[in-house]
Design a protein around this motif. Structure first.
Motif, PDB file in Angstrom:
ATOM      1  N   ARG A  84       1.306 -18.436  -2.630  1.00 19.90           N
ATOM      2  CA  ARG A  84       0.433 -17.268  -2.619  1.00 19.90           C
ATOM      3  C   ARG A  84       1.331 -16.072  -2.909  1.00 19.90           C
ATOM      4  NH1 ARG A  84      -3.972 -16.303   2.119  1.00 19.90           N
ATOM      5  NH2 ARG A  84      -4.535 -18.402   1.415  1.00 19.90           N
ATOM      6  N   ASP A  85       1.049 -15.384  -4.013  1.00 23.18           N
ATOM      7  CA  ASP A  85       1.929 -14.319  -4.500  1.00 23.18           C
ATOM      8  C   ASP A  85       1.393 -12.940  -4.143  1.00 23.18           C
ATOM      9  OD1 ASP A  85       2.307 -16.252  -7.505  1.00 23.18           O
ATOM     10  OD2 ASP A  85       3.661 -16.166  -5.778  1.00 23.18           O
ATOM     11  N   PHE A  86       2.300 -12.071  -3.779  1.00 21.74           N
ATOM     12  CA  PHE A  86       1.945 -10.694  -3.453  1.00 21.74           C
ATOM     13  C   PHE A  86       1.463  -9.952  -4.695  1.00 21.74           C
ATOM     14  CE2 PHE A  86       1.864  -6.662  -1.553  1.00 21.74           C
ATOM     15  CZ  PHE A  86       2.602  -5.764  -2.319  1.00 21.74           C
ATOM     16  N   VAL A  87       0.425  -9.156  -4.554  1.00 22.34           N
ATOM     17  CA  VAL A  87      -0.102  -8.351  -5.660  1.00 22.34           C
ATOM     18  C   VAL A  87       0.069  -6.866  -5.367  1.00 22.34           C
ATOM     19  CG1 VAL A  87      -2.159  -7.750  -6.998  1.00 22.34           C
ATOM     20  CG2 VAL A  87      -1.764 -10.127  -6.304  1.00 22.34           C
ATOM     21  N   ALA A  88      -0.510  -6.392  -4.269  1.00 19.15           N
ATOM     22  CA  ALA A  88      -0.470  -4.961  -3.965  1.00 19.15           C
ATOM     23  C   ALA A  88      -0.785  -4.740  -2.489  1.00 19.15           C
ATOM     24  CB  ALA A  88      -1.477  -4.195  -4.827  1.00 19.15           C
ATOM     25  N   ALA A  89      -0.333  -3.603  -1.967  1.00 22.64           N
ATOM     26  CA  ALA A  89      -0.625  -3.230  -0.592  1.00 22.64           C
ATOM     27  C   ALA A  89      -0.708  -1.721  -0.492  1.00 22.64           C
ATOM     28  CB  ALA A  89       0.432  -3.772   0.361  1.00 22.64           C
ATOM     29  N   ILE A  90      -1.352  -1.245   0.586  1.00 24.95           N
ATOM     30  CA  ILE A  90      -1.554   0.186   0.770  1.00 24.95           C
ATOM     31  C   ILE A  90      -1.508   0.506   2.253  1.00 24.95           C
ATOM     32  CG2 ILE A  90      -4.076  -0.080   0.821  1.00 24.95           C
ATOM     33  CD1 ILE A  90      -4.232   2.617  -0.724  1.00 24.95           C
ATOM     34  N   THR A  91      -0.892   1.625   2.594  1.00 20.31           N
ATOM     35  CA  THR A  91      -0.812   2.042   3.983  1.00 20.31           C
ATOM     36  C   THR A  91      -2.157   2.575   4.465  1.00 20.31           C
ATOM     37  OG1 THR A  91      -0.027   4.217   3.266  1.00 20.31           O
ATOM     38  CG2 THR A  91       1.639   2.558   3.835  1.00 20.31           C
ATOM     39  N   TRP A  92      -2.260   2.807   5.789  1.00 23.83           N
ATOM     40  CA  TRP A  92      -3.522   3.239   6.347  1.00 23.83           C
ATOM     41  C   TRP A  92      -4.016   4.529   5.715  1.00 23.83           C
ATOM     42  CZ3 TRP A  92      -4.854   7.713   9.008  1.00 23.83           C
ATOM     43  CH2 TRP A  92      -6.131   7.698   9.548  1.00 23.83           C
TER      44      TRP A  92
END
Length: 126
Positions: free
Chosen positions: A45-53
């Motif tokens: 499972r590969d990381f795509v994107a993330a965002i802080t609160w």
């Protein structure tokens, strides 16, 4: 506990666009990182994107940088919603996209999410 639900997957031709949505609910404290991973046929499972609160900091894998945009809406009192706008899609973007919430830590630049959705299929035809 958090309930995480994705939507918006589908079939699109190469060069097209899709927008994924993910809603996380079920906890009073809502200040947590959210993001997306994807899984092509295979175990990884590969990381795509993330965002802080707050939405002020975003993270992208090199493979999607410049094509995908992650954003967030915390306006609802009980639910945090994160979006993944995917443009200029390629066949190699095909996979099941999983939304994660509440990163308990980071490993090699990837968030370790405590809660996951059931996944939504994205298929890009050539």
């Amino acid at each position: 506990q958090l309930q995480v639900v994705e939507s918006g997957g589908g079939l699109v031709q190469a060069g097209g666009s899709l927008r994924l949505s993910c809603a996380a609910s079920g906890r009073t404290s809502r200040r947590y990182v959210m993001g997306w991973f994807r899984q092509a046929p295979g175990p990884e499972r590969d990381f795509v994107a993330a965002i802080t609160w707050s939405g002020s900091i975003t993270y992208y894998s090199d493979s999607v940088k410049g094509r995908f945009t992650i954003s967030r809406d915390n306006a609802n009192d009980t639910t945090n919603t994160v979006y993944l706008q995917m443009n200029s899609l390629k066949p190699e973007d095909t996979g099941v996209y999983y939304c994660g919430a509440d990163a308990t830590g980071w490993t090699s630049g990837r968030p370790n999410f405590g809660f996951w959705g059931q996944g939504t299929q994205v298929t890009v035809s050539s």
